[in-house]
Design a protein around this motif. Structure first.
Motif, PDB file in Angstrom:
ATOM      1  N   PHE A 141       0.892  -1.212   0.038  1.00 11.26           N
ATOM      2  CA  PHE A 141      -0.061   0.073   0.181  1.00 11.26           C
ATOM      3  C   PHE A 141       0.794   1.306   0.268  1.00 11.26           C
ATOM      4  O   PHE A 141       0.604   2.321  -0.837  1.00 11.26           O
ATOM      5  N   ALA A 142       2.242   1.196   0.752  1.00 16.65           N
ATOM      6  CA  ALA A 142       2.823   2.431   0.741  1.00 16.65           C
ATOM      7  C   ALA A 142       3.621   2.739  -0.493  1.00 16.65           C
ATOM      8  O   ALA A 142       3.649   3.817  -1.009  1.00 16.65           O
ATOM      9  N   LEU A 143       4.033   1.380  -1.126  1.00 20.14           N
ATOM     10  CA  LEU A 143       4.603   1.706  -2.675  1.00 20.14           C
ATOM     11  C   LEU A 143       3.635   2.174  -3.582  1.00 20.14           C
ATOM     12  O   LEU A 143       3.743   3.114  -4.338  1.00 20.14           O
ATOM     13  N   TYR A 144       2.257   1.725  -3.557  1.00 20.88           N
ATOM     14  CA  TYR A 144       1.165   2.346  -4.557  1.00 20.88           C
ATOM     15  C   TYR A 144       1.053   3.730  -4.269  1.00 20.88           C
ATOM     16  O   TYR A 144       0.640   4.453  -5.168  1.00 20.88           O
ATOM     17  N   SER A 145       0.797   3.912  -3.184  1.00 18.31           N
ATOM     18  CA  SER A 145       0.716   5.190  -2.831  1.00 18.31           C
ATOM     19  C   SER A 145       1.519   6.307  -3.004  1.00 18.31           C
ATOM     20  O   SER A 145       1.481   7.382  -3.635  1.00 18.31           O
ATOM     21  N   LEU A 146       3.119   5.912  -2.952  1.00 19.64           N
ATOM     22  CA  LEU A 146       4.102   6.685  -3.470  1.00 19.64           C
ATOM     23  C   LEU A 146       3.970   6.799  -4.796  1.00 19.64           C
ATOM     24  O   LEU A 146       4.141   8.020  -5.488  1.00 19.64           O
ATOM     25  N   ALA A 147       3.658   5.682  -5.500  1.00 19.39           N
ATOM     26  CA  ALA A 147       3.753   6.012  -7.171  1.00 19.39           C
ATOM     27  C   ALA A 147       2.856   6.650  -7.804  1.00 19.39           C
ATOM     28  O   ALA A 147       2.818   7.458  -8.590  1.00 19.39           O
ATOM     29  N   PHE A 148       1.613   6.574  -6.974  1.00 16.70           N
ATOM     30  CA  PHE A 148       0.524   7.489  -7.525  1.00 16.70           C
ATOM     31  C   PHE A 148       0.583   9.060  -7.264  1.00 16.70           C
ATOM     32  O   PHE A 148      -0.247   9.946  -7.676  1.00 16.70           O
ATOM     33  N   GLN A 149       1.686   9.368  -6.235  1.00 13.38           N
ATOM     34  CA  GLN A 149       1.656  10.816  -5.553  1.00 13.38           C
ATOM     35  C   GLN A 149       2.053  11.695  -6.701  1.00 13.38           C
ATOM     36  O   GLN A 149       1.650  13.058  -6.819  1.00 13.38           O
ATOM     37  N   ASP A 150       3.267  11.223  -7.507  1.00 11.80           N
ATOM     38  CA  ASP A 150       3.729  12.219  -8.491  1.00 11.80           C
ATOM     39  C   ASP A 150       3.652  11.706  -9.777  1.00 11.80           C
ATOM     40  O   ASP A 150       4.260  10.651 -10.251  1.00 11.80           O
ATOM     41  N   THR A 151       2.656  12.227 -10.470  1.00  7.20           N
ATOM     42  CA  THR A 151       2.285  11.996 -12.190  1.00  7.20           C
ATOM     43  C   THR A 151       3.365  11.985 -13.020  1.00  7.20           C
ATOM     44  O   THR A 151       3.816  11.078 -13.901  1.00  7.20           O
ATOM     45  N   ALA A 152       4.429  12.759 -12.684  1.00 10.19           N
ATOM     46  CA  ALA A 152       5.594  12.762 -13.511  1.00 10.19           C
ATOM     47  C   ALA A 152       6.369  11.834 -13.468  1.00 10.19           C
ATOM     48  O   ALA A 152       6.980  11.641 -14.600  1.00 10.19           O
ATOM     49  N   ILE A 153       6.590  11.005 -12.626  1.00  9.65           N
ATOM     50  CA  ILE A 153       7.584   9.979 -12.236  1.00  9.65           C
ATOM     51  C   ILE A 153       6.492   8.742 -12.030  1.00  9.65           C
ATOM     52  O   ILE A 153       7.102   7.629 -11.690  1.00  9.65           O
ATOM     53  N   PHE A 154       5.162   8.568 -12.426  1.00  8.87           N
ATOM     54  CA  PHE A 154       4.366   7.525 -11.955  1.00  8.87           C
ATOM     55  C   PHE A 154       4.989   6.261 -12.629  1.00  8.87           C
ATOM     56  O   PHE A 154       4.990   5.087 -11.931  1.00  8.87           O
ATOM     57  N   TRP A 155       5.448   6.140 -13.926  1.00 12.46           N
ATOM     58  CA  TRP A 155       5.740   4.846 -14.589  1.00 12.46           C
ATOM     59  C   TRP A 155       7.016   4.580 -13.769  1.00 12.46           C
ATOM     60  O   TRP A 155       7.226   3.283 -13.867  1.00 12.46           O
ATOM     61  N   TYR A 156       7.951   5.285 -13.509  1.00 16.16           N
ATOM     62  CA  TYR A 156       9.229   4.658 -12.866  1.00 16.16           C
ATOM     63  C   TYR A 156       8.890   4.180 -11.558  1.00 16.16           C
ATOM     64  O   TYR A 156       9.240   3.171 -11.256  1.00 16.16           O
ATOM     65  N   MET A 157       8.049   4.895 -10.561  1.00 18.96           N
ATOM     66  CA  MET A 157       7.715   4.495  -9.312  1.00 18.96           C
ATOM     67  C   MET A 157       6.782   3.320  -9.342  1.00 18.96           C
ATOM     68  O   MET A 157       7.069   2.174  -8.512  1.00 18.96           O
ATOM     69  N   TYR A 158       5.827   3.320 -10.236  1.00 19.75           N
ATOM     70  CA  TYR A 158       4.914   2.243 -10.136  1.00 19.75           C
ATOM     71  C   TYR A 158       5.774   0.835 -10.638  1.00 19.75           C
ATOM     72  O   TYR A 158       5.730  -0.119 -10.091  1.00 19.75           O
ATOM     73  N   THR A 159       6.681   0.867 -11.727  1.00 18.99           N
ATOM     74  CA  THR A 159       7.430  -0.209 -12.081  1.00 18.99           C
ATOM     75  C   THR A 159       8.275  -0.509 -10.788  1.00 18.99           C
ATOM     76  O   THR A 159       8.556  -1.816 -10.595  1.00 18.99           O
ATOM     77  N   PHE A 160       8.978   0.372 -10.321  1.00 18.75           N
ATOM     78  CA  PHE A 160       9.801  -0.042  -8.988  1.00 18.75           C
ATOM     79  C   PHE A 160       9.112  -0.631  -7.947  1.00 18.75           C
ATOM     80  O   PHE A 160       9.425  -1.529  -7.368  1.00 18.75           O
TER      81      PHE A 160
END
Length: 203
Positions: free
Chosen positions: A18-37
């Motif tokens: 949940f923490a990783l998903y929340s972090l990924a959706f917070q910044d749309t500019a780096i969403f694809w990087y963070m979601y993949t991570f």
């Protein structure tokens, strides 16, 4: 403490997910990087912890995957048409969400194909759902893992997307218990996304 973690891994990994998903959706500019991570981290934990089932021959996985992927898309498309009938500005919110988070380049689709879709299936269906069976009957495990998957997607702030995630989880989770084939789930998930984003986008 280590023994407690080994016996009850979900206690730690669901909050981490949940923490990783929340972090990924917070910044749309780096969403694809963070979601993949996020998916890589969760998939790595899962692969180290559980056995991945593959009990179907390849051609059957392809046929079932095409069929169930199309079914999931049809249910999501039908739900979209239903929500359009409600007195909410649903189309605008859908367009806004898709313009922000939908795949927009070849490398986005490559990430979906080789990292995100396999990782989501391995973690949510292969790991979470199987670990829940330590505490609940199979049907409840499918339901709970689907709800958790939907809640994780809910960090994107798009309620219909959360509901679509729950429905997708229910179908794929049931399919995994029935056919015991992770490649089948990955193919079905990919087929649904190809239909959703490339062949017949919601409009």
């Amino acid at each position: 403490m280590l023994n407690l973690y080994k016996k009850h891994q979900l206690i730690l990994l669901i909050p981490i997910a949940f923490a990783l998903y929340s972090l990924a959706f917070q910044d749309t500019a780096i969403f694809w990087y963070m979601y993949t991570f996020a998916i890589l981290v969760l998939m790595s934990f899962a692969i180290m912890s559980i056995k991945i089932f593959d009990e179907m021959v390849t051609w059957k996985s392809l046929i079932y995957g095409l069929g169930y992927g199309t079914l999931i898309y049809a249910i999501i498309a039908g739900g979209f048409q239903f929500f359009k009938l409600l007195p909410f500005n649903f189309e605008a919110s859908t367009s806004s969400f898709l313009s922000t988070f939908a795949p927009a380049s070849i490398w986005h689709f490559l990430l979906l194909m080789f990292v995100i879709v396999p990782g989501e299936e391995i973690f949510w269906r292969g790991f979470v759902q199987q670990k829940l069976k330590q505490y609940f009957p199979m049907s409840y495990s499918v339901l709970i893992s689907s709800l958790l998957f939907g809640l994780a997607l809910g960090f994107g702030g798009f309620v219909p997307g959360m509901l679509a995630g729950i429905v997708t989880g229910l179908i794929l989770g049931s399919l995994y218990e029935w056919k015991k084939s992770m490649p089948l789930l990955i193919i079905a998930h990919l087929v649904m996304l190809v239909l959703l984003f490339l062949v017949m986008p919601l409009s």
